[in-house]
Design an enzyme around this catalytic site. Sequence first.
Site, PDB file in Angstrom:
ATOM      1  N   MET A 119       0.650  -1.289   0.047  1.00 50.16           N
ATOM      2  CA  MET A 119       0.181  -0.043   0.139  1.00 50.16           C
ATOM      3  C   MET A 119       0.892   1.358  -0.014  1.00 50.16           C
ATOM      4  SD  MET A 119      -2.882  -0.985  -0.152  1.00 50.16           S
ATOM      5  CE  MET A 119      -3.970   0.556   0.284  1.00 50.16           C
ATOM      6  N   ARG A 120       2.191   1.180   0.144  1.00 47.84           N
ATOM      7  CA  ARG A 120       2.943   2.156   0.058  1.00 47.84           C
ATOM      8  C   ARG A 120       2.802   3.195  -1.192  1.00 47.84           C
ATOM      9  NH1 ARG A 120       7.652   0.308   1.498  1.00 47.84           N
ATOM     10  NH2 ARG A 120       7.314   0.832   3.715  1.00 47.84           N
ATOM     11  N   ALA A 121       2.765   2.598  -2.247  1.00 49.06           N
ATOM     12  CA  ALA A 121       2.399   3.292  -3.471  1.00 49.06           C
ATOM     13  C   ALA A 121       1.249   4.019  -3.554  1.00 49.06           C
ATOM     14  CB  ALA A 121       2.353   2.269  -4.639  1.00 49.06           C
TER      15      ALA A 121
END
Length: 677
Positions: free
Chosen positions: A274-276
């Site tokens: 989910m970092r993107a």
Amino acid sequence: MSTPYPFTAIVGQDDLRLGLLLNAVSPAVGGVLVRGEKGTAKSTAVRALAALMPEVSVVPGCRFSCDPVSPDPACPDGPHAEAAGVSRAARTVELPVGASEDRLVGALDIERALSEGVKAFEPGLLADAHRGILYVDEVNLLHDHLVDLLLDAAAMGASYVEREGVSVRHAARFLLVGTMNPEEGELRPQLLDRFGLTVEVAASRDTDERVEVVRRRLAYDDDPEGFAARWAGEESALRERIAAARALLPRVVLGDGVLRQIAATCAAFEVDGMRADIVMARTATALAAWAGREEVTADDVRQAALLALPHRRRRNPFDAPGLDEDKLDQTLDEAGPQEDNDGDDRPDPDPDGGGDDDGGGGVPPQADGDRTPPRGESGDTPSQAPEGSPDAPGRSTGAEQQPVASAEPFRTKTLSVPGLGEGAAGRRSRARTEHGRTTGARRPQGALTKLHLAATVQAAAPHQRARGRSGRGLVVRRDDLRQATREGREGNLVLFVVDASGSMAARQRMSAVKGAVLSLLLDAYQRRDKVGLVTFRGREAEVALPPTSSVDAAASRLESLPTGGRTPLAAGLLKAHDVLRVERLRDPSRRPLLVVVTDGRATGGPEPVALAGRAGRLHRSEGTASVVVDCESGYVRLGLAGELARELGGTAVTLDELRADSIAGLVKDVTAAGRAA
């Protein structure tokens, strides 16, 4: 102190400037990785950015740059009493590639910690960079454990130093900027993901622009202060714009519709985790603030995707960076039109948002439009041998064939160099390293880095009465300290010697051979090796790729490799010997692994097989670890590759045995010369 080159005087490189400025507006974006060829103003732009950063107010005398308004309650120099802050310029701290762990995170005085219980801590570069810029040039050459420490601190906003139960924590929030030349090797995908944005830079091909770059650089070199004075107005305006964007940032609205577009884009491009999504949201918000708007638009989302996603889609070093912009536009269209929280239609995107020329902007480069194709990618036909030569077309074993595509790569067995080395940190062969399992203790040579507590106590215990010990504390002196010796893994120099002769020219066979070498290259990338490529065919051998950390360059050379002609096996081995001789002088601690890919047949010249045997024994006499990948196929096998392996003092594996899922065994250690004797 030298006068830095003005940021606003940089010609072109809009994407580089925009990526840096977005991080200056919102450090929460997570930094930027600048990828590009040498001489493209990467370092110049980073150093110039420092002059544009707003001044910071710090607690007087605090070595960790605490904010007087909200000082860090865990600051090693605290607690801080209420006092007026002191303003100073934001720092740009450079992390050298050869820095030690102690230089990066700081060091504890272990002797005082054990004997006095005092946390005597010397801050490192992470403390110096707090509330400033931390710049890592050639970040791809930084040791992996340092990159892990660096990115962990960037993600958590704090640095932790722990030694034998004694720990220190301090704040470490900084703008992280890394630069790298992809030709010198790639970062692992896990590390790429920790950088918020990435930009690709290349030298302009426009003549007028190149002329202006040279003109400005010469003017700066002749009179740095005068040149900077001429750009002072533009610098001041850009500094004010950064401050205004920072002030506007908390008021920027990120609507649910825009969030849906961000999530849909990340899902469509199959990025991990989910970092993107989070980085895209922060980048889009910073883009809106930079354009002076209080609402994020679809254009902001598109540009954020082009900055935040390309490096997160790479699964291995052979994947081309970039995004399919048609797919991106289609995804954004399918996720829109969107409505904000009020249900009102979104306003039309600001056509000028983030795209003006005063200090950055512009659309990130096309994914593949400006990329220079590697050898063989442009479709050029390899040159043919002259008529009448031994390698001219017309003979089944002598005709040169165009390059064939490699077969699908696979997971290979582990090939390792025997013994215990002391080379660069990696993941292939056993070595004495700073990180790994503890195997013993010794007296420290120089500064103590890893304390062996039990050995230290054992050395100090017999002297307690003579030292007048009266309390519970242990009386420890410097002579008692013991350094832990550790065993981990090192990276090696894997030199491939590939047979490209006519005996290997059957297209299906050469495709399988290329697939095997590609698999070994991928394994070398994962194990942090240097690689080199020597090929032989016709009458001679050539160094197709000198030893490098860029395995994708080796893969490119391999894909464009033609086949045909005789088999000068001895020439290939002798060329490899020359390459290894030079590399031993350059980097004596990096041990080589010779991988010869051939069917063992030697032709051309007098006694080619005997000559190849003598060349093999030359490698054996120097202790070079080697493995022969036997490419012989068919019902009738001559076993020449096995004979070559014995001459090299190594071992032979077939293409089938090279696979990790082969029943021939899970690991084949290469036998060094002399061990079999």
